[in-house]
Design a protein around this motif. Structure first.
Motif, PDB file in Angstrom:
ATOM      1  N   GLU A  83     -15.890  -0.560   9.473  1.00 39.18           N
ATOM      2  CA  GLU A  83     -17.029  -0.050   8.697  1.00 39.18           C
ATOM      3  C   GLU A  83     -16.722   1.257   7.968  1.00 39.18           C
ATOM      4  O   GLU A  83     -17.598   1.800   7.296  1.00 39.18           O
ATOM      5  CB  GLU A  83     -18.277   0.097   9.572  1.00 39.18           C
ATOM      6  N   LYS A  84     -15.485   1.753   8.070  1.00 35.56           N
ATOM      7  CA  LYS A  84     -15.105   2.966   7.334  1.00 35.56           C
ATOM      8  C   LYS A  84     -14.087   2.658   6.239  1.00 35.56           C
ATOM      9  O   LYS A  84     -13.812   3.514   5.412  1.00 35.56           O
ATOM     10  CB  LYS A  84     -14.519   4.009   8.292  1.00 35.56           C
ATOM     11  N   THR A  85     -13.535   1.447   6.277  1.00 32.76           N
ATOM     12  CA  THR A  85     -12.514   1.081   5.294  1.00 32.76           C
ATOM     13  C   THR A  85     -12.876  -0.214   4.572  1.00 32.76           C
ATOM     14  O   THR A  85     -11.992  -0.915   4.077  1.00 32.76           O
ATOM     15  CB  THR A  85     -11.130   0.946   5.964  1.00 32.76           C
ATOM     16  N   ASP A  86     -14.165  -0.538   4.507  1.00 33.24           N
ATOM     17  CA  ASP A  86     -14.591  -1.749   3.807  1.00 33.24           C
ATOM     18  C   ASP A  86     -14.003  -1.762   2.397  1.00 33.24           C
ATOM     19  O   ASP A  86     -13.989  -0.740   1.707  1.00 33.24           O
ATOM     20  CB  ASP A  86     -16.111  -1.806   3.702  1.00 33.24           C
ATOM     21  N   ALA A  87     -13.517  -2.917   1.993  1.00 31.85           N
ATOM     22  CA  ALA A  87     -12.972  -3.155   0.658  1.00 31.85           C
ATOM     23  C   ALA A  87     -11.677  -2.390   0.388  1.00 31.85           C
ATOM     24  O   ALA A  87     -11.275  -2.246  -0.763  1.00 31.85           O
ATOM     25  CB  ALA A  87     -14.002  -2.875  -0.425  1.00 31.85           C
ATOM     26  N   LEU A  88     -10.996  -1.915   1.443  1.00 32.54           N
ATOM     27  CA  LEU A  88      -9.702  -1.279   1.248  1.00 32.54           C
ATOM     28  C   LEU A  88      -8.749  -2.309   0.641  1.00 32.54           C
ATOM     29  O   LEU A  88      -8.534  -3.373   1.224  1.00 32.54           O
ATOM     30  CB  LEU A  88      -9.134  -0.777   2.585  1.00 32.54           C
ATOM     31  N   PRO A  89      -8.191  -2.039  -0.529  1.00 32.96           N
ATOM     32  CA  PRO A  89      -7.265  -3.002  -1.134  1.00 32.96           C
ATOM     33  C   PRO A  89      -5.970  -3.085  -0.309  1.00 32.96           C
ATOM     34  O   PRO A  89      -5.443  -2.058   0.115  1.00 32.96           O
ATOM     35  CB  PRO A  89      -6.986  -2.443  -2.522  1.00 32.96           C
ATOM     36  N   PHE A  90      -5.499  -4.307  -0.101  1.00 31.10           N
ATOM     37  CA  PHE A  90      -4.256  -4.464   0.658  1.00 31.10           C
ATOM     38  C   PHE A  90      -3.458  -5.638   0.130  1.00 31.10           C
ATOM     39  O   PHE A  90      -3.977  -6.542  -0.533  1.00 31.10           O
ATOM     40  CB  PHE A  90      -4.534  -4.639   2.157  1.00 31.10           C
ATOM     41  N   ALA A  91      -2.167  -5.570   0.420  1.00 31.06           N
ATOM     42  CA  ALA A  91      -1.239  -6.664   0.143  1.00 31.06           C
ATOM     43  C   ALA A  91      -0.440  -6.901   1.411  1.00 31.06           C
ATOM     44  O   ALA A  91      -0.327  -6.014   2.268  1.00 31.06           O
ATOM     45  CB  ALA A  91      -0.323  -6.311  -1.020  1.00 31.06           C
ATOM     46  N   LEU A  92       0.115  -8.088   1.523  1.00 37.04           N
ATOM     47  CA  LEU A  92       0.859  -8.489   2.708  1.00 37.04           C
ATOM     48  C   LEU A  92       2.128  -9.208   2.299  1.00 37.04           C
ATOM     49  O   LEU A  92       2.105 -10.070   1.427  1.00 37.04           O
ATOM     50  CB  LEU A  92      -0.007  -9.430   3.565  1.00 37.04           C
ATOM     51  N   TYR A  93       3.236  -8.818   2.948  1.00 36.94           N
ATOM     52  CA  TYR A  93       4.439  -9.637   2.831  1.00 36.94           C
ATOM     53  C   TYR A  93       4.948  -9.964   4.226  1.00 36.94           C
ATOM     54  O   TYR A  93       4.781  -9.184   5.164  1.00 36.94           O
ATOM     55  CB  TYR A  93       5.516  -8.979   1.957  1.00 36.94           C
ATOM     56  N   ILE A  94       5.505 -11.159   4.341  1.00 37.08           N
ATOM     57  CA  ILE A  94       5.958 -11.681   5.628  1.00 37.08           C
ATOM     58  C   ILE A  94       7.398 -12.145   5.484  1.00 37.08           C
ATOM     59  O   ILE A  94       7.723 -12.911   4.565  1.00 37.08           O
ATOM     60  CB  ILE A  94       5.086 -12.877   6.074  1.00 37.08           C
ATOM     61  N   ARG A  95       8.241 -11.699   6.365  1.00 41.04           N
ATOM     62  CA  ARG A  95       9.606 -12.213   6.448  1.00 41.04           C
ATOM     63  C   ARG A  95       9.593 -13.310   7.498  1.00 41.04           C
ATOM     64  O   ARG A  95       9.485 -13.047   8.696  1.00 41.04           O
ATOM     65  CB  ARG A  95      10.575 -11.086   6.826  1.00 41.04           C
ATOM     66  N   ALA A  96       9.592 -14.551   7.023  1.00 40.24           N
ATOM     67  CA  ALA A  96       9.381 -15.709   7.894  1.00 40.24           C
ATOM     68  C   ALA A  96      10.650 -16.540   8.029  1.00 40.24           C
ATOM     69  O   ALA A  96      11.197 -16.999   7.022  1.00 40.24           O
ATOM     70  CB  ALA A  96       8.260 -16.575   7.337  1.00 40.24           C
ATOM     71  N   GLY A  97      11.065 -16.739   9.242  1.00 37.25           N
ATOM     72  CA  GLY A  97      12.172 -17.642   9.496  1.00 37.25           C
ATOM     73  C   GLY A  97      11.745 -19.092   9.360  1.00 37.25           C
ATOM     74  O   GLY A  97      12.558 -19.959   9.100  1.00 37.25           O
ATOM     75  N   HIS A  98      10.452 -19.343   9.536  1.00 38.98           N
ATOM     76  CA  HIS A  98       9.914 -20.695   9.408  1.00 38.98           C
ATOM     77  C   HIS A  98       8.972 -20.729   8.212  1.00 38.98           C
ATOM     78  O   HIS A  98       9.387 -20.453   7.102  1.00 38.98           O
ATOM     79  CB  HIS A  98       9.237 -21.130  10.714  1.00 38.98           C
TER      80      HIS A  98
END
Length: 137
Positions: A83-98
Motif C-alpha cells: 500500500e506504499k508502492t502501488d503502481a511502482l513500475p517494474f521489469a523482470l528478467y529471468i535466467r532460466a535453464g528450463h
C-alpha cells in the motif's frame, strides 16, 4: 532525480553479465538524470524500494521457482511496501535453464499483490547461455 533500483541475483559469471548489461542499459548516455543502483536481493531493504521510482528484478530459475535470494527479498519487503508502492513500475528478467514459467508466475503473483505495474513482458533468457541474452537485457 528519479531513482531506478535494480534487485538482481547474480551468483555466476553469466548472471553477473546479465546484471551488468542491465546496468549499462540503465546508465546509457541517452538517459539523463536517473540515479541507478544495483543491490543484491539479500542486501536490499524495504527502504531501498520505498526510495525507488522504478525497479528491475533479476533472478535465476531455481527448481522452477525464483531464486531463494529474491524470495527472501520479497519476504522482507512485502508488508513494509504494501500500500506504499502501488503502481511502482517494474521489469523482470529471468535466467532460466528450463522454461522460466514457474519463476515468472511466482514473481508476478507477488508483484501483483504489491500492485506494482509491469512496464513490459518479462524477459526470459532460456536454455544454454547465449551472448544475445546480454543484448536483450
Amino acid at each position: 532525480m528519479p531513482a531506478l533500483l535494480i534487485v538482481a541475483h547474480a551468483p555466476s559469471d553469466n548472471t553477473r553479465k546479465l546484471a551488468n548489461a542491465v546496468l549499462r542499459g540503465a546508465r546509457h548516455p541517452d538517459i539523463d538524470n536517473v540515479s541507478v543502483t544495483w543491490i543484491e536481493p539479500l542486501e536490499a531493504t524495504a527502504d531501498d524500494v520505498l526510495a525507488a521510482d522504478g525497479i528491475i528484478l533479476g533472478t535465476t530459475e531455481n527448481l522452477g521457482y525464483m531464486s531463494g535470494a529474491l524470495k527472501d527479498f520479497f519476504d522482507r519487503v512485502y508488508y513494509p511496501c504494501l500500500e506504499k508502492t502501488d503502481a511502482l513500475p517494474f521489469a523482470l528478467y529471468i535466467r532460466a535453464g528450463h522454461d522460466g514459467t514457474g519463476t515468472r508466475r511466482a514473481v508476478q503473483s507477488i508483484t501483483g499483490g504489491l500492485r506494482w505495474k509491469p512496464i513490459c513482458e518479462p524477459l526470459i533468457c532460456r536454455g544454454a547461455f547465449e551472448e544475445a541474452f546480454e543484448r536483450d537485457c
